[in-house]
Scaffold this active site. Structure first.
Site, mmCIF file in Angstrom:
data_model
loop_
_atom_site.group_PDB
_atom_site.id
_atom_site.type_symbol
_atom_site.label_atom_id
_atom_site.label_comp_id
_atom_site.label_asym_id
_atom_site.label_seq_id
_atom_site.Cartn_x
_atom_site.Cartn_y
_atom_site.Cartn_z
ATOM 1 N N ASP A 162 4.495 -46.403 11.091
ATOM 2 C CA ASP A 162 5.111 -47.285 10.102
ATOM 3 C C ASP A 162 4.381 -47.142 8.773
ATOM 4 O O ASP A 162 3.147 -47.246 8.719
ATOM 5 C CB ASP A 162 5.043 -48.737 10.584
ATOM 6 C CG ASP A 162 6.005 -49.638 9.817
ATOM 7 O OD1 ASP A 162 7.057 -49.151 9.391
ATOM 8 O OD2 ASP A 162 5.695 -50.828 9.674
ATOM 9 N N HIS A 167 7.731 -55.103 -2.046
ATOM 10 C CA HIS A 167 7.193 -55.848 -0.898
ATOM 11 C C HIS A 167 5.668 -55.888 -0.957
ATOM 12 O O HIS A 167 5.051 -56.949 -0.798
ATOM 13 C CB HIS A 167 7.646 -55.190 0.402
ATOM 14 C CG HIS A 167 6.973 -55.720 1.629
ATOM 15 N ND1 HIS A 167 7.249 -56.963 2.148
ATOM 16 C CD2 HIS A 167 6.019 -55.180 2.432
ATOM 17 C CE1 HIS A 167 6.505 -57.168 3.232
ATOM 18 N NE2 HIS A 167 5.747 -56.102 3.422
ATOM 19 N N GLU A 185 11.258 -57.425 9.218
ATOM 20 C CA GLU A 185 11.022 -56.532 8.082
ATOM 21 C C GLU A 185 12.198 -55.578 7.939
ATOM 22 O O GLU A 185 12.594 -54.919 8.905
ATOM 23 C CB GLU A 185 9.720 -55.743 8.250
ATOM 24 C CG GLU A 185 8.489 -56.625 8.133
ATOM 25 C CD GLU A 185 7.191 -55.842 8.069
ATOM 26 O OE1 GLU A 185 6.206 -56.377 7.513
ATOM 27 O OE2 GLU A 185 7.152 -54.705 8.587
ATOM 28 N N GLU A 193 13.670 -52.282 6.996
ATOM 29 C CA GLU A 193 13.169 -50.925 6.808
ATOM 30 C C GLU A 193 14.242 -49.895 7.146
ATOM 31 O O GLU A 193 15.240 -50.192 7.816
ATOM 32 C CB GLU A 193 11.958 -50.657 7.718
ATOM 33 C CG GLU A 193 10.813 -51.643 7.565
ATOM 34 C CD GLU A 193 9.548 -51.185 8.294
ATOM 35 O OE1 GLU A 193 9.406 -49.957 8.497
ATOM 36 O OE2 GLU A 193 8.723 -52.049 8.640
ATOM 37 N N ASP A 222 10.982 -54.079 11.902
ATOM 38 C CA ASP A 222 9.650 -54.122 12.499
ATOM 39 C C ASP A 222 9.218 -55.581 12.574
ATOM 40 O O ASP A 222 8.611 -56.116 11.647
ATOM 41 C CB ASP A 222 8.674 -53.299 11.661
ATOM 42 C CG ASP A 222 7.383 -53.001 12.408
ATOM 43 O OD1 ASP A 222 7.452 -52.854 13.633
ATOM 44 O OD2 ASP A 222 6.333 -52.906 11.762
ATOM 45 N N ARG A 227 3.213 -63.023 11.703
ATOM 46 C CA ARG A 227 2.335 -63.072 10.533
ATOM 47 C C ARG A 227 1.025 -63.812 10.795
ATOM 48 O O ARG A 227 -0.021 -63.457 10.243
ATOM 49 C CB ARG A 227 3.070 -63.731 9.355
ATOM 50 C CG ARG A 227 4.350 -63.046 8.944
ATOM 51 C CD ARG A 227 4.102 -61.628 8.478
ATOM 52 N NE ARG A 227 5.328 -61.028 7.941
ATOM 53 C CZ ARG A 227 5.450 -59.770 7.588
ATOM 54 N NH1 ARG A 227 4.424 -58.951 7.713
ATOM 55 N NH2 ARG A 227 6.587 -59.306 7.126
ATOM 56 N N GLN A 229 -1.105 -61.528 12.844
ATOM 57 C CA GLN A 229 -1.514 -60.425 11.969
ATOM 58 C C GLN A 229 -2.637 -60.843 11.025
ATOM 59 O O GLN A 229 -3.608 -60.113 10.822
ATOM 60 C CB GLN A 229 -0.306 -59.941 11.160
ATOM 61 C CG GLN A 229 -0.585 -58.748 10.262
ATOM 62 C CD GLN A 229 0.674 -58.286 9.532
ATOM 63 O OE1 GLN A 229 1.753 -58.833 9.718
ATOM 64 N NE2 GLN A 229 0.535 -57.283 8.696
ATOM 65 N N LYS A 274 2.380 -56.564 15.719
ATOM 66 C CA LYS A 274 3.503 -55.652 15.495
ATOM 67 C C LYS A 274 3.988 -54.977 16.774
ATOM 68 O O LYS A 274 5.160 -54.626 16.877
ATOM 69 C CB LYS A 274 3.072 -54.543 14.513
ATOM 70 C CG LYS A 274 2.653 -55.040 13.143
ATOM 71 C CD LYS A 274 3.864 -55.261 12.257
ATOM 72 C CE LYS A 274 3.461 -55.432 10.815
ATOM 73 N NZ LYS A 274 4.614 -55.482 9.910
ATOM 74 N N THR A 325 10.022 -53.492 18.016
ATOM 75 C CA THR A 325 10.631 -52.897 16.835
ATOM 76 C C THR A 325 12.063 -52.540 17.203
ATOM 77 O O THR A 325 12.288 -51.891 18.234
ATOM 78 C CB THR A 325 9.880 -51.625 16.396
ATOM 79 O OG1 THR A 325 8.524 -51.955 16.089
ATOM 80 C CG2 THR A 325 10.528 -50.978 15.184
ATOM 81 N N GLU A 343 7.828 -63.056 2.157
ATOM 82 C CA GLU A 343 8.057 -63.041 0.705
ATOM 83 C C GLU A 343 9.006 -64.153 0.279
ATOM 84 O O GLU A 343 8.734 -64.893 -0.668
ATOM 85 C CB GLU A 343 8.665 -61.697 0.299
ATOM 86 C CG GLU A 343 7.833 -60.488 0.624
ATOM 87 C CD GLU A 343 8.661 -59.238 0.525
ATOM 88 O OE1 GLU A 343 8.907 -58.777 -0.614
ATOM 89 O OE2 GLU A 343 9.081 -58.711 1.577
#
Length: 446
Positions: free
Chosen positions: A136, A143, A208, A210, A242, A246, A249, A262, A266, A383
């Site tokens: 990744d 971002h 996420e 992507e 993904d 948070r 993480q 993570k 996915t 975000e």
């Protein structure tokens, strides 16, 4: 780079009626995937055409392909597309040309081809390849800036960001196809006001937005991929979510980066949209802002700068239990564009192999979250809600800071250009299941 040819003709129509005007899979697309037909059987390669799937194994057995197209169809007939991806662009291009001819109105062989079609809604869709490795990246500069501002308001991007495509090795075993539920992970998490970490379900589950890049032939161990050749090692593209815990993480990522936050899941869209299908939607890589460094020579290629970006509209939608119960449509969370990637697909392929790392057919690269400027373009809840400080209010009366159990996230992509048929990727969707039960210390809050 793939060239525009007769397969992109916007006037081309298919005898598969549902393909004509289809928002994702008109005859100009012809993405590749792996499916199980209605009633069961073994997985095999297929092609999406409108609301149908063409069985490549059956079509090959019916003698509908010759020469390089037959070689590609045979490689795609099994339970994965790894063998097809390994062949490179030539056979894949020949297969596309023959499929376009076969499925077009007036195409010879319609009777035999019709017998190889299955309704997509009744098929089970699988991962396109057996993924040996998954990496990744972090190429979405908006971002990276938005997230960096939450921790370093005066200096959101670390010094290396504009010099090197940042990436980390992910967990290939937990990549799943669209529609597979994802279970909320348990893990260690610690709030700023807590004296010690606790173990329990993630409180700050996120998505996420992507793109995924499927690797084609790849390189031998110790042999880098030059930037001018990198596009030839891309076999296709997909959407990729993904999922990210948070809070887990934030506690675990120093000093070695993401791990359990993570690796629990996915999600990818099941159809590999080929570079050939995307040829009309190539775009110039946006010029870097004044003062940004130029890519180092090993990452610089004039052709890649002219047409290495993709003009793809990217969308994130959220469907919650409350919206479902009231019969309300999904709430749009974000609208972005793949042109907001700071590094091209070719650059991340070249950088990945620049130390001699061997990429193999069917490996998967994620671009990282692709956000657009402004609140409406944020590719993650981290975000959009500013780390949970600014909740989203939905038409159902619900609020979301992060994802709740029962929520479903949908990613979509559209490639549009005047004078060409619009094509899409199909949906990349996944719903959140509750975390498995875990032991908690006496008095510990989950």
């Amino acid at each position: 780079m793939a060239q525009i040819d007769e397969t992109h003709d916007p006037g081309l129509r298919s005898w598969v009626a549902s393909a004509n005007g289809h928002p994702d899979f008109p005859i100009q697309n012809l993405p590749l995937g792996v499916f199980t037909p209605p009633g069961g059987g073994v997985p095999r390669g297929g092609v999406a055409i409108g609301d149908m799937v063409l069985d490549l194994a059956a079509a090959h057995a019916a003698g509908l392909f010759t020469d390089e197209a037959a070689r590609a169809a045979e490689a795609a007939a099994g339970g994965t597309l790894n063998a097809l991806f390994a062949l490179g662009a030539g056979p894949r291009r020949a297969l596309r040309a023959r499929l376009s001819e076969l499925l077009a109105e007036g195409g010879a062989g319609r009777g035999e081809a019709e017998a190889c079609l299955h309704p997509a809604a009744r098929c089970a869709l699988h991962l396109p390849s057996r993924i040996g490795d998954y990496t990744d990246f972090y190429v979405g500069i908006h971002h990276a800036t938005n997230v960096g501002k939450q921790f370093r308001p005066d200096n959101p991007l670390l010094p290396n960001y504009k010099w090197v495509p940042i990436g980390y090795h992910g967990r290939a075993s937990s990549v799943v196809p669209s529609g597979t539920p994802v279970r909320r992970p348990n893990g260690q998490r610690k709030r700023a006001d807590e004296a010690a970490p606790s173990h329990g379900p993630s409180r700050n589950l996120d998505y996420e937005l992507e793109l995924g890049v499927w690797i084609g032939p790849g390189n031998a161990l110790g042999e880098p991929i030059p930037i001018g050749a990198a596009a030839g090692h891309v076999a296709g593209f997909c959407l990729l979510n993904d999922w990210s815990a948070r809070d887990i993480q934030g506690w675990e990522y120093q000093p070695l980066g993401p791990f359990l936050a993570k690796s629990f899941g996915t999600t990818v869209s099941p159809w590999a949209v080929t570079p050939e299908a995307l040829a009309p939607f190539r775009a110039a890589q946006p010029p870097r802002p004044e003062g940004d460094p130029a890519p180092l020579p090993y990452l610089w290629d004039e052709a890649d700068q002219r047409e290495g970006a993709l003009a793809l509209e990217l969308e994130v939608l959220l469907l919650t239990p409350g919206l479902r119960e009231r019969g309300l449509p999904p709430h749009r969370l974000a609208l972005s564009d793949a042109r907001h990637m700071y590094w091209t697909a070719a650059q991340i392929v070249t950088h990945h192999a620049s130390n001699g790392c061997n990429l193999r057919p069917g490996d998967l690269l994620g671009t990282g979250t692709i956000s657009a400027p402004g609140e409406e373009g944020c590719g993650s809840l981290l975000e959009t809600t500013q780390g949970g400080k600014k909740p989203i209010r939905l038409a159902s009366g619900e609020e979301r800071r992060f994802l709740e159990d029962g929520d479903e996230v949908l990613l979509r992509a559209r490639a549009r250009r005047e004078g060409f048929a619009t094509i899409g990727f199909g949906e990349c969707r996944g719903s959140v299941l509750p975390a498995p039960a875990c032991a908690a210390a006496p008095g510990e809050s989950t």
